[in-house]
Design a protein around this motif. Structure first.
Motif, PDB file in Angstrom:
ATOM      1  N   THR A 371      37.836  81.753  74.616  1.00  0.00           N
ATOM      2  CA  THR A 371      37.554  81.822  76.050  1.00  0.00           C
ATOM      3  C   THR A 371      36.362  80.922  76.414  1.00  0.00           C
ATOM      4  O   THR A 371      35.306  80.988  75.789  1.00  0.00           O
ATOM      5  CB  THR A 371      37.230  83.275  76.463  1.00  0.00           C
ATOM      6  OG1 THR A 371      38.355  84.094  76.166  1.00  0.00           O
ATOM      7  CG2 THR A 371      36.908  83.352  77.954  1.00  0.00           C
ATOM      8  N   GLY A 372      36.564  80.103  77.421  1.00  0.00           N
ATOM      9  CA  GLY A 372      35.507  79.215  77.891  1.00  0.00           C
ATOM     10  C   GLY A 372      35.444  77.882  77.185  1.00  0.00           C
ATOM     11  O   GLY A 372      34.583  77.044  77.502  1.00  0.00           O
ATOM     12  N   TYR A 373      36.354  77.671  76.235  1.00  0.00           N
ATOM     13  CA  TYR A 373      36.332  76.387  75.523  1.00  0.00           C
ATOM     14  C   TYR A 373      36.767  75.269  76.449  1.00  0.00           C
ATOM     15  O   TYR A 373      37.744  75.390  77.184  1.00  0.00           O
ATOM     16  CB  TYR A 373      37.257  76.435  74.302  1.00  0.00           C
ATOM     17  CG  TYR A 373      37.427  75.090  73.636  1.00  0.00           C
ATOM     18  CD1 TYR A 373      36.350  74.468  73.023  1.00  0.00           C
ATOM     19  CD2 TYR A 373      38.660  74.435  73.657  1.00  0.00           C
ATOM     20  CE1 TYR A 373      36.490  73.227  72.430  1.00  0.00           C
ATOM     21  CE2 TYR A 373      38.820  73.191  73.065  1.00  0.00           C
ATOM     22  CZ  TYR A 373      37.721  72.597  72.454  1.00  0.00           C
ATOM     23  OH  TYR A 373      37.877  71.363  71.876  1.00  0.00           O
ATOM     24  N   GLN A 374      36.019  74.172  76.427  1.00  0.00           N
ATOM     25  CA  GLN A 374      36.355  72.998  77.226  1.00  0.00           C
ATOM     26  C   GLN A 374      36.895  71.906  76.315  1.00  0.00           C
ATOM     27  O   GLN A 374      36.237  71.513  75.357  1.00  0.00           O
ATOM     28  CB  GLN A 374      35.107  72.477  77.962  1.00  0.00           C
ATOM     29  CG  GLN A 374      34.436  73.500  78.858  1.00  0.00           C
ATOM     30  CD  GLN A 374      33.128  72.947  79.417  1.00  0.00           C
ATOM     31  OE1 GLN A 374      33.126  71.932  80.113  1.00  0.00           O
ATOM     32  NE2 GLN A 374      32.027  73.626  79.124  1.00  0.00           N
ATOM     33  N   TYR A 375      38.104  71.447  76.630  1.00  0.00           N
ATOM     34  CA  TYR A 375      38.740  70.399  75.838  1.00  0.00           C
ATOM     35  C   TYR A 375      38.061  69.081  76.168  1.00  0.00           C
ATOM     36  O   TYR A 375      38.153  68.574  77.293  1.00  0.00           O
ATOM     37  CB  TYR A 375      40.234  70.354  76.171  1.00  0.00           C
ATOM     38  CG  TYR A 375      41.036  69.441  75.289  1.00  0.00           C
ATOM     39  CD1 TYR A 375      41.053  69.590  73.906  1.00  0.00           C
ATOM     40  CD2 TYR A 375      41.816  68.429  75.854  1.00  0.00           C
ATOM     41  CE1 TYR A 375      41.814  68.757  73.104  1.00  0.00           C
ATOM     42  CE2 TYR A 375      42.580  67.590  75.062  1.00  0.00           C
ATOM     43  CZ  TYR A 375      42.567  67.759  73.677  1.00  0.00           C
ATOM     44  OH  TYR A 375      43.325  66.932  72.876  1.00  0.00           O
ATOM     45  N   ASP A 376      37.334  68.546  75.203  1.00  0.00           N
ATOM     46  CA  ASP A 376      36.458  67.395  75.461  1.00  0.00           C
ATOM     47  C   ASP A 376      37.191  66.196  76.043  1.00  0.00           C
ATOM     48  O   ASP A 376      36.640  65.470  76.877  1.00  0.00           O
ATOM     49  CB  ASP A 376      35.737  66.986  74.173  1.00  0.00           C
ATOM     50  CG  ASP A 376      34.719  68.034  73.742  1.00  0.00           C
ATOM     51  OD1 ASP A 376      33.557  67.949  74.162  1.00  0.00           O
ATOM     52  OD2 ASP A 376      35.105  68.969  73.001  1.00  0.00           O
ATOM     53  N   HIS A 377      38.419  65.974  75.619  1.00  0.00           N
ATOM     54  CA  HIS A 377      39.156  64.805  76.115  1.00  0.00           C
ATOM     55  C   HIS A 377      39.435  64.899  77.611  1.00  0.00           C
ATOM     56  O   HIS A 377      39.659  63.874  78.271  1.00  0.00           O
ATOM     57  CB  HIS A 377      40.470  64.639  75.361  1.00  0.00           C
ATOM     58  CG  HIS A 377      40.262  64.323  73.899  1.00  0.00           C
ATOM     59  ND1 HIS A 377      39.763  63.125  73.462  1.00  0.00           N
ATOM     60  CD2 HIS A 377      40.474  65.086  72.783  1.00  0.00           C
ATOM     61  CE1 HIS A 377      39.677  63.135  72.139  1.00  0.00           C
ATOM     62  NE2 HIS A 377      40.099  64.313  71.705  1.00  0.00           N
ATOM     63  N   ASP A 378      39.408  66.131  78.145  1.00  0.00           N
ATOM     64  CA  ASP A 378      39.644  66.300  79.569  1.00  0.00           C
ATOM     65  C   ASP A 378      38.349  66.239  80.377  1.00  0.00           C
ATOM     66  O   ASP A 378      38.380  66.182  81.605  1.00  0.00           O
ATOM     67  CB  ASP A 378      40.317  67.662  79.833  1.00  0.00           C
ATOM     68  CG  ASP A 378      41.732  67.700  79.278  1.00  0.00           C
ATOM     69  OD1 ASP A 378      42.307  66.612  79.080  1.00  0.00           O
ATOM     70  OD2 ASP A 378      42.252  68.815  79.045  1.00  0.00           O
ATOM     71  N   ALA A 379      37.212  66.274  79.696  1.00  0.00           N
ATOM     72  CA  ALA A 379      35.921  66.264  80.389  1.00  0.00           C
ATOM     73  C   ALA A 379      35.550  64.836  80.777  1.00  0.00           C
ATOM     74  O   ALA A 379      36.027  63.856  80.188  1.00  0.00           O
ATOM     75  CB  ALA A 379      34.846  66.865  79.507  1.00  0.00           C
TER      76      ALA A 379
END
Length: 435
Positions: A371-379
């Motif tokens: 939960t809350g993980y941000q997919y770096d490639h989308d940032a």
């Protein structure tokens, strides 16, 4: 019938060559020996520097009985017998200088056998070793003895010993009418590599080849010195001193000195595979990410040697050591890894933060895994800057500090900017949470 080296063994302190630091006029040891006030000691030095001779002179000046045993040839029963004889002699009013050659080869139990006899004064113990006493002798024995460090004998001092052998008609070669040029005599002194006994042995061989009243020629010397080797102990003090010198010369970017120590170790018979392994270690510890090509070059040189063997493969190792010493250096990765290991020990078993845990099942997702993980490639910019990778109890840590050299210069610029942006993002997130 005795060898020349034995016949020419010094009979007085004045006849000893070298060891000026220990035995020059007015030194503490010389004053004590000349006064007959000898003490138990360990003589640490290379072969042929005069350890046995000094032990004999100790007994001579102290008017004591001299007994010698070798740790290579003697066991505990023989040691006990010699000690019993020394005790009997002591009761009769005469001391014994007990010389133990290669004392480092005795185990702890055998070394302990001398302790009560040293304490009572039954024997004056003189141990001789070519190895570092700190590593090879037990602390109980060392505490009862003074350690005297003896040095290799210089070519000039060896030359003095050779001249004495040529001039001495009673013990040496003075009655044989031998002729030898000074430059050839110096060749013997240099070839002896700090070992007086070896020099006298080489001179004796040359004299035998020349014959009675003959001349030792350059051709004779060439035959005598044809198969000479330098002093090297594959498992002892010299070995570790030389590999230390090789590593430190690579680290200090001195390719010429590093190449010299590589050549010395190969000349002494060191396993080239060991040297290849150690240089691979240098590539990751001391060159590191300042030049990532160094590691691959080390692996390639190692493989090249395995395929070619000596002497052809030696050149691959030589090229490697020159490159390692010449290229940019950084131990940043080495230091960073050590700091990370220290934190592992200090913080113990920390939980993995929920947002970077794996969540392969429905139950795990319901429990909050991932939960809350941000997919770096989308940032934006390909990096989620406000997302930590450390356990909550630790907070953000910085281990890796690239140096401004070689390839790490680019890594440093990138990471400095990235870390500053990440710190700003974390502060902004914390500020938003506070609001």
């Amino acid at each position: 019938m005795r060898p020349l080296a034995e016949r020419m063994r010094p009979a007085t302190l004045d006849e000893m060559v070298g060891q000026r630091r220990l035995l020059a006029e007015g030194t503490a040891l010389r004053t004590a020996v000349e006064a007959g006030k000898v003490h138990s000691m360990v003589l640490w030095g290379p072969p042929g520097c005069g350890k046995t001779t000094l032990a004999l002179l100790l007994a001579h000046y102290a008017d004591a009985e001299f007994k010698a045993i070798s740790a290579v040839l003697s066991g505990l029963p023989e040691v006990r017998q010699v000690l019993a004889e020394a005790a009997h002699r002591f009761d009769g009013g005469r001391r014994t200088v007990l010389f133990v050659d290669e004392v480092h080869r005795f185990n702890k139990t055998q070394q302990d056998a001398f302790l009560p006899h040293i304490e009572r004064g039954t024997i004056v113990f003189v141990g001789a070793t070519t190895e570092n006493p700190s590593f090879e002798l037990n602390s109980a024995l060392l505490s009862r003895c003074r350690v005297h460090v003896m040095e290799s004998v210089s070519p000039d001092d060896i030359l003095q010993s050779l001249h004495r052998a040529l001039d001495d008609a009673q013990r040496g070669l003075g009655d044989r009418g031998l002729r030898i040029a000074e430059d050839l005599l110096r060749l013997i002194a240099v070839a002896a590599d700090g070992d007086v006994r070896r020099a006298l042995t080489l001179l004796e061989i040359a004299a035998e080849l020349a014959g009675e009243g003959g001349e030792v020629t350059a051709g004779t010397i060439e035959q005598v010195l044809a198969d000479r080797t330098r002093r090297f102990d594959k498992g002892g003090e010299q070995f570790y001193d030389q590999i230390s010198a090789l590593h430190k010369c690579v680290r200090s970017s001195n390719p010429d000195a590093a190449l010299y120590w590589l050549a010395r170790m190969l000349d002494g018979g060191c396993d080239p595979g060991y040297l290849a392994r150690r240089m691979t270690r240098m590539a990751v510890e001391d060159v590191g990410l300042a030049d990532p090509r160094a590691l691959q070059m080390a692996i390639d040189a190692w493989e090249t040697y395995d395929r070619l063997g000596s002497p052809e493969g030696d050149l691959a190792l030589a090229q490697l050591v020159i490159y390692l010493a010449s290229t940019a250096k950084s131990n940043a990765a080495y230091m960073a890894f050590n700091q990370a290991k220290r934190d592992v020990r200090e913080y113990g078993t920390q939980d993995v933060p929920m947002h970077i845990r794996n969540a392969p099942t429905k139950l795990m997702k319901e429990l909050g895994y991932g939960t809350g993980y941000q997919y770096d490639h989308d940032a934006e910019g390909g990096i989620a800057l406000d997302q930590t990778g450390f356990p909550d109890a630790m907070g953000e840590r910085i281990y890796y500090q690239p140096v401004a050299r070689g390839m790490e210069l680019k890594l440093k610029d990138k990471l400095d900017a990235l870390r500053a942006a990440r710190a700003d993002a974390v502060r902004n997130a914390q500020s938003a949470d506070g609001d």
